[in-house]
Design an enzyme around this catalytic site. Structure first.
Site, PDB file in Angstrom:
ATOM      1  N   THR A   1     -19.240  18.409  17.098  1.00 14.57           N
ATOM      2  CA  THR A   1     -19.502  16.982  16.961  1.00 14.57           C
ATOM      3  C   THR A   1     -20.536  16.447  17.944  1.00 14.57           C
ATOM      4  OG1 THR A   1     -18.487  14.818  17.378  1.00 14.57           O
ATOM      5  CG2 THR A   1     -17.379  16.702  18.348  1.00 14.57           C
TER       6      THR A   1
ATOM      7  N   GLU B   1     -20.139  13.839  19.483  1.00 19.51           N
ATOM      8  CA  GLU B   1     -19.380  13.275  20.605  1.00 19.51           C
ATOM      9  C   GLU B   1     -19.531  14.138  21.858  1.00 19.51           C
ATOM     10  OE1 GLU B   1     -16.921  10.585  21.414  1.00 19.51           O
ATOM     11  OE2 GLU B   1     -18.343   9.734  20.006  1.00 19.51           O
TER      12      GLU B   1
ATOM     13  N   TYR C   1     -10.975  13.715  23.238  1.00 21.41           N
ATOM     14  CA  TYR C   1     -11.381  14.332  21.959  1.00 21.41           C
ATOM     15  C   TYR C   1     -12.609  15.218  22.173  1.00 21.41           C
ATOM     16  CZ  TYR C   1     -13.828  14.565  17.431  1.00 21.41           C
ATOM     17  OH  TYR C   1     -14.515  14.988  16.320  1.00 21.41           O
TER      18      TYR C   1
ATOM     19  N   LYS D   1     -13.128  19.278  21.905  1.00 23.79           N
ATOM     20  CA  LYS D   1     -14.125  19.858  20.997  1.00 23.79           C
ATOM     21  C   LYS D   1     -15.143  20.717  21.754  1.00 23.79           C
ATOM     22  CE  LYS D   1     -13.299  18.274  16.699  1.00 23.79           C
ATOM     23  NZ  LYS D   1     -13.335  19.058  15.464  1.00 23.79           N
TER      24      LYS D   1
ATOM     25  N   ARG E   1     -13.708   7.756   3.895  1.00 24.47           N
ATOM     26  CA  ARG E   1     -13.532   7.702   5.343  1.00 24.47           C
ATOM     27  C   ARG E   1     -12.175   7.067   5.678  1.00 24.47           C
ATOM     28  NH1 ARG E   1     -14.719   9.922  10.199  1.00 24.47           N
ATOM     29  NH2 ARG E   1     -16.559   9.016  11.169  1.00 24.47           N
TER      30      ARG E   1
HETATM   31  P1  NAP Z   1     -10.325  13.430   8.927  1.00 26.11           P
HETATM   32  O1  NAP Z   1     -10.618  12.696   7.673  1.00 26.11           O
HETATM   33  O2  NAP Z   1      -9.588  12.726  10.005  1.00 26.11           O
HETATM   34  O3  NAP Z   1      -9.525  14.764   8.524  1.00 26.11           O
HETATM   35  C1  NAP Z   1      -8.892  15.531   9.497  1.00 26.11           C
HETATM   36  C2  NAP Z   1      -8.048  16.597   8.825  1.00 26.11           C
HETATM   37  O4  NAP Z   1      -7.365  17.358   9.839  1.00 26.11           O
HETATM   38  C3  NAP Z   1      -6.951  16.041   7.890  1.00 26.11           C
HETATM   39  O5  NAP Z   1      -6.822  16.894   6.781  1.00 26.11           O
HETATM   40  C4  NAP Z   1      -5.712  16.130   8.758  1.00 26.11           C
HETATM   41  O6  NAP Z   1      -4.523  16.213   8.023  1.00 26.11           O
HETATM   42  C5  NAP Z   1      -5.979  17.433   9.481  1.00 26.11           C
HETATM   43  N1  NAP Z   1      -5.152  17.612  10.681  1.00 26.11           N
HETATM   44  C6  NAP Z   1      -4.974  16.734  11.692  1.00 26.11           C
HETATM   45  N2  NAP Z   1      -4.133  17.264  12.605  1.00 26.11           N
HETATM   46  C7  NAP Z   1      -3.772  18.489  12.151  1.00 26.11           C
HETATM   47  C8  NAP Z   1      -2.925  19.508  12.638  1.00 26.11           C
HETATM   48  N3  NAP Z   1      -2.246  19.390  13.779  1.00 26.11           N
HETATM   49  N4  NAP Z   1      -2.779  20.642  11.905  1.00 26.11           N
HETATM   50  C9  NAP Z   1      -3.427  20.781  10.719  1.00 26.11           C
HETATM   51  N5  NAP Z   1      -4.237  19.836  10.198  1.00 26.11           N
HETATM   52  C10 NAP Z   1      -4.411  18.710  10.913  1.00 26.11           C
HETATM   53  O7  NAP Z   1     -11.680  13.982   9.586  1.00 26.11           O
HETATM   54  P2  NAP Z   1     -13.111  14.235   8.915  1.00 26.11           P
HETATM   55  O8  NAP Z   1     -13.928  13.014   9.100  1.00 26.11           O
HETATM   56  O9  NAP Z   1     -12.930  14.832   7.584  1.00 26.11           O
HETATM   57  O10 NAP Z   1     -13.715  15.313   9.915  1.00 26.11           O
HETATM   58  C11 NAP Z   1     -13.533  16.710   9.677  1.00 26.11           C
HETATM   59  C12 NAP Z   1     -13.791  17.455  10.974  1.00 26.11           C
HETATM   60  O11 NAP Z   1     -15.123  17.212  11.426  1.00 26.11           O
HETATM   61  C13 NAP Z   1     -12.889  17.062  12.128  1.00 26.11           C
HETATM   62  O12 NAP Z   1     -12.657  18.224  12.893  1.00 26.11           O
HETATM   63  C14 NAP Z   1     -13.726  16.084  12.936  1.00 26.11           C
HETATM   64  O13 NAP Z   1     -13.312  16.070  14.285  1.00 26.11           O
HETATM   65  C15 NAP Z   1     -15.103  16.670  12.747  1.00 26.11           C
HETATM   66  N6  NAP Z   1     -16.228  15.749  12.786  1.00 26.11           N
HETATM   67  C16 NAP Z   1     -16.243  14.655  11.978  1.00 26.11           C
HETATM   68  C17 NAP Z   1     -17.344  13.823  11.982  1.00 26.11           C
HETATM   69  C18 NAP Z   1     -17.415  12.601  11.103  1.00 26.11           C
HETATM   70  O14 NAP Z   1     -18.260  11.738  11.360  1.00 26.11           O
HETATM   71  N7  NAP Z   1     -16.597  12.516  10.070  1.00 26.11           N
HETATM   72  C19 NAP Z   1     -18.444  14.115  12.826  1.00 26.11           C
HETATM   73  C20 NAP Z   1     -18.389  15.251  13.613  1.00 26.11           C
HETATM   74  C21 NAP Z   1     -17.288  16.075  13.578  1.00 26.11           C
HETATM   75  P3  NAP Z   1      -3.724  14.890   7.568  1.00 26.11           P
HETATM   76  O15 NAP Z   1      -4.405  14.429   6.320  1.00 26.11           O
HETATM   77  O16 NAP Z   1      -2.344  15.404   7.353  1.00 26.11           O
HETATM   78  O17 NAP Z   1      -3.830  13.896   8.674  1.00 26.11           O
HETATM   79  N1  GDD Z   2     -12.853   2.649  15.311  1.00 23.36           N
HETATM   80  C1  GDD Z   2     -13.388   1.519  15.785  1.00 23.36           C
HETATM   81  N2  GDD Z   2     -12.747   0.323  15.554  1.00 23.36           N
HETATM   82  N3  GDD Z   2     -14.544   1.599  16.460  1.00 23.36           N
HETATM   83  C2  GDD Z   2     -15.108   0.446  16.893  1.00 23.36           C
HETATM   84  C3  GDD Z   2     -14.517  -0.800  16.686  1.00 23.36           C
HETATM   85  C4  GDD Z   2     -13.275  -0.877  15.993  1.00 23.36           C
HETATM   86  O1  GDD Z   2     -12.684  -1.931  15.770  1.00 23.36           O
HETATM   87  N4  GDD Z   2     -15.333  -1.750  17.220  1.00 23.36           N
HETATM   88  C5  GDD Z   2     -16.380  -1.102  17.740  1.00 23.36           C
HETATM   89  N5  GDD Z   2     -16.251   0.226  17.556  1.00 23.36           N
HETATM   90  C6  GDD Z   2     -17.177   1.268  18.043  1.00 23.36           C
HETATM   91  C7  GDD Z   2     -16.494   2.387  18.832  1.00 23.36           C
HETATM   92  O2  GDD Z   2     -16.219   1.946  20.156  1.00 23.36           O
HETATM   93  C8  GDD Z   2     -17.581   3.451  18.754  1.00 23.36           C
HETATM   94  O3  GDD Z   2     -18.550   3.227  19.750  1.00 23.36           O
HETATM   95  C9  GDD Z   2     -18.217   3.219  17.384  1.00 23.36           C
HETATM   96  O4  GDD Z   2     -17.764   1.934  16.940  1.00 23.36           O
HETATM   97  C10 GDD Z   2     -17.846   4.269  16.337  1.00 23.36           C
HETATM   98  O5  GDD Z   2     -16.435   4.441  16.350  1.00 23.36           O
HETATM   99  P1  GDD Z   2     -15.673   5.314  15.228  1.00 23.36           P
HETATM  100  O6  GDD Z   2     -16.064   4.842  13.888  1.00 23.36           O
HETATM  101  O7  GDD Z   2     -14.240   5.303  15.588  1.00 23.36           O
HETATM  102  O8  GDD Z   2     -16.318   6.761  15.365  1.00 23.36           O
HETATM  103  P2  GDD Z   2     -16.694   7.648  16.639  1.00 23.36           P
HETATM  104  O9  GDD Z   2     -18.182   7.636  16.752  1.00 23.36           O
HETATM  105  O10 GDD Z   2     -15.901   7.296  17.817  1.00 23.36           O
HETATM  106  O11 GDD Z   2     -16.199   9.095  16.168  1.00 23.36           O
HETATM  107  C11 GDD Z   2     -16.539   9.594  14.877  1.00 23.36           C
HETATM  108  O12 GDD Z   2     -17.749  10.319  14.935  1.00 23.36           O
HETATM  109  C12 GDD Z   2     -17.706  11.497  15.750  1.00 23.36           C
HETATM  110  C13 GDD Z   2     -19.114  12.129  15.686  1.00 23.36           C
HETATM  111  O13 GDD Z   2     -19.971  11.485  16.579  1.00 23.36           O
HETATM  112  C14 GDD Z   2     -15.363  10.490  14.411  1.00 23.36           C
HETATM  113  O14 GDD Z   2     -15.580  10.856  13.081  1.00 23.36           O
HETATM  114  C15 GDD Z   2     -15.265  11.751  15.244  1.00 23.36           C
HETATM  115  O15 GDD Z   2     -14.287  12.621  14.685  1.00 23.36           O
HETATM  116  C16 GDD Z   2     -16.643  12.451  15.236  1.00 23.36           C
HETATM  117  O16 GDD Z   2     -16.612  13.608  16.033  1.00 23.36           O
END
Ligand code: NAP
Ligand code: GDD
Length: 351
Positions: free
Chosen positions: A125, A127, A149, A153, A184
């Site tokens: 990620t 992050e 987190y 990672k 999402r």
């Molecule tokens: P998500 O929608 O939150 O999905 C996470 C998945 O992990 C869900 O299927 C969840 O199951 C499962 N999970 C959580 N805890 C678990 C555990 N203890 N054992 C087995 N499964 C578990 O996340 P996503 O957005 O699809 O992201 C997929 C991956 O990419 C994650 O590793 C995330 O950290 C990483 N990532 C995401 C982004 C992004 O912007 N989306 C960016 C960079 C990296 P449940 O449905 O049961 O909760």
């Molecule tokens: N969630 C949330 N809720 N975020 C907020 C809010 C709120 O009400 N207001 C402002 N934010 C700001 C957070 O502080 C952060 O700076 C930004 O919006 C994005 O927050 P999220 O959407 O929660 O995502 P993230 O960037 O922290 O994390 C996501 O992206 C990562 C990759 O860069 C997740 O998908 C992570 O799993 C992933 O690794």
């Protein structure tokens, strides 16, 4: 027929990746957590639930992961399962470390012992960059994680590299920047915004309360990002890649664009409250996708405005259908009011 195992198949990326791999002719297996209420709405939404084989497993439980890998006997493993919400990692730092940090190492160990030919994708990620050393981040930018987190990672990022270099595994890190979609989770800021815009538009909600509006993210469209994951495992030699759009926008810009899409003025509805501000945030993310463009011919296609539009329109449509009495696979009607949860959290935010 190739076989793939996806951990976290019930999540946003897991569902899109399952669909992509099915279309490519794979036999798809996925791990899910046994819960008291089923959580397959994304797989139903994409119409793939009956085309995959589900296996119960938890990233904290080595035996169940061993079982999942043994019974599926995959060519490729995509490790997407994680406690993926950065905010929650401040409340549950140890659990997050266990799942997001040690979890990947468990799978790498199983691969090393039972079949070193299995290709492994790790969901790393942006992050990891945290307090950024450069305004545009690439594969050589220094990592400085700002949350439990990201620290977890970082462990799995390095173990993926270490098992590749040390044991010769075909193991890749995808350093994915934020990617969003109508699938999402509702606690992430983009979907929190688009869901609120839809409800405000239809008279179901009065205001939207957010935290840090100045944070900047490089937001792309999730279905395009799962294609990048697949491409990483098809190359000749394993490597790590940044996946990003190369553009950055603030949360405020996302808010304004989303309200504009619904012909509303954000200033009339949006408030901020420090209960939504994290103990430590990441202020700027902007990825350089040159390496994946040049080596794997991957390009993002959806623009920022198109992404916001797709998400706003999907949420409006869902709520309109809901008001018309239709029910279908969807998360929002049963999502709890999160204020109570965040108030507790906020006490620990005071520096
Ligand atoms: P998500 O929608 O939150 O999905 C996470 C998945 O992990 C869900 O299927 C969840 O199951 C499962 N999970 C959580 N805890 C678990 C555990 N203890 N054992 C087995 N499964 C578990 O996340 P996503 O957005 O699809 O992201 C997929 C991956 O990419 C994650 O590793 C995330 O950290 C990483 N990532 C995401 C982004 C992004 O912007 N989306 C960016 C960079 C990296 P449940 O449905 O049961 O909760
Ligand atoms: N969630 C949330 N809720 N975020 C907020 C809010 C709120 O009400 N207001 C402002 N934010 C700001 C957070 O502080 C952060 O700076 C930004 O919006 C994005 O927050 P999220 O959407 O929660 O995502 P993230 O960037 O922290 O994390 C996501 O992206 C990562 C990759 O860069 C997740 O998908 C992570 O799993 C992933 O690794």
């Amino acid at each position: 027929m190739k076989k793939a195992l996806i951990t976290g198949i019930t999540g946003q990326d897991g569902a899109y990746l399952a669909k992509l791999l099915i279309e490519k002719g794979y036999s798809v297996y996925g791990t899910y957590r046994r819960v008291s209420s089923p959580n397959f709405w994304r797989l139903q939404y994409l119409n793939v639930l009956d085309k995959i084989t589900l296996i119960p497993a938890d990233m904290a439980d080595m035996s169940s992961l061993f079982e999942a890998i043994s019974v599926s006997d995959p060519d490729e493993i995509y490790n997407l399962a994680a406690q993926s919400y950065v905010g929650a990692s401040f409340d549950q730092p140890l659990l997050t470390t266990e799942i997001d940090g040690s979890g990947a190492t468990r799978i790498l160990e199983i691969i090393r012992h039972i079949n070193k030919d299995i290709k492994f994708y790790q969901a790393s990620t942006s992050e990891l960059y945290g307090t950024v050393a450069e305004n545009i981040q690439n594969e050589n930018t220094v990592f400085c994680p700002n949350s439990p987190y990201a620290a977890a990672k970082l462990l799995s990022f390095h173990n993926t590299r270490i098992y590749r270099e040390g044991y010769g595994l075909f193991a890749c890190n995808g350093i994915l920047f934020n990617h969003e979609s109508p699938l999402r989770g509702l606690e992430f800021v983009t979907r929190k915004i688009t869901n609120a815009v839809a409800k405000i538009k239809l008279g179901l909600q009065k205001e939207l309360v957010l935290g840090n509006l100045d944070a900047k993210r490089d937001w792309g469209f999730a279905p395009e990002y799962v294609e990048a994951m697949w491409r990483m495992l098809q190359q000749e030699k394993p490597d790590d890649f940044v996946v990003a759009t190369g553009e950055t926008h603030s949360v405020r810009e996302f808010v304004n664009e989303a309200f504009k899409q619904a012909n509303l003025n954000a200033d009339d509805f949006v408030k901020t409250d420090k209960i939504f501000v994290r103990p430590h945030d990441v202020n700027l993310l902007c990825g350089d996708p040159s390496k994946i463009k040049n080596n794997l011919n991957w390009n993002c296609k959806t623009t920022f405005a198109e992404l916001v539009k797709v998400m706003v329109n999907a949420d409006i449509k869902r709520w309109e259908n809901f008001l018309a009495g239709e029910s279908f696979a969807w998360d929002a009607p049963s999502f709890p009011d999160n204020i109570t949860i965040l108030k507790r959290h906020s006490k620990n935010n005071i520096k």
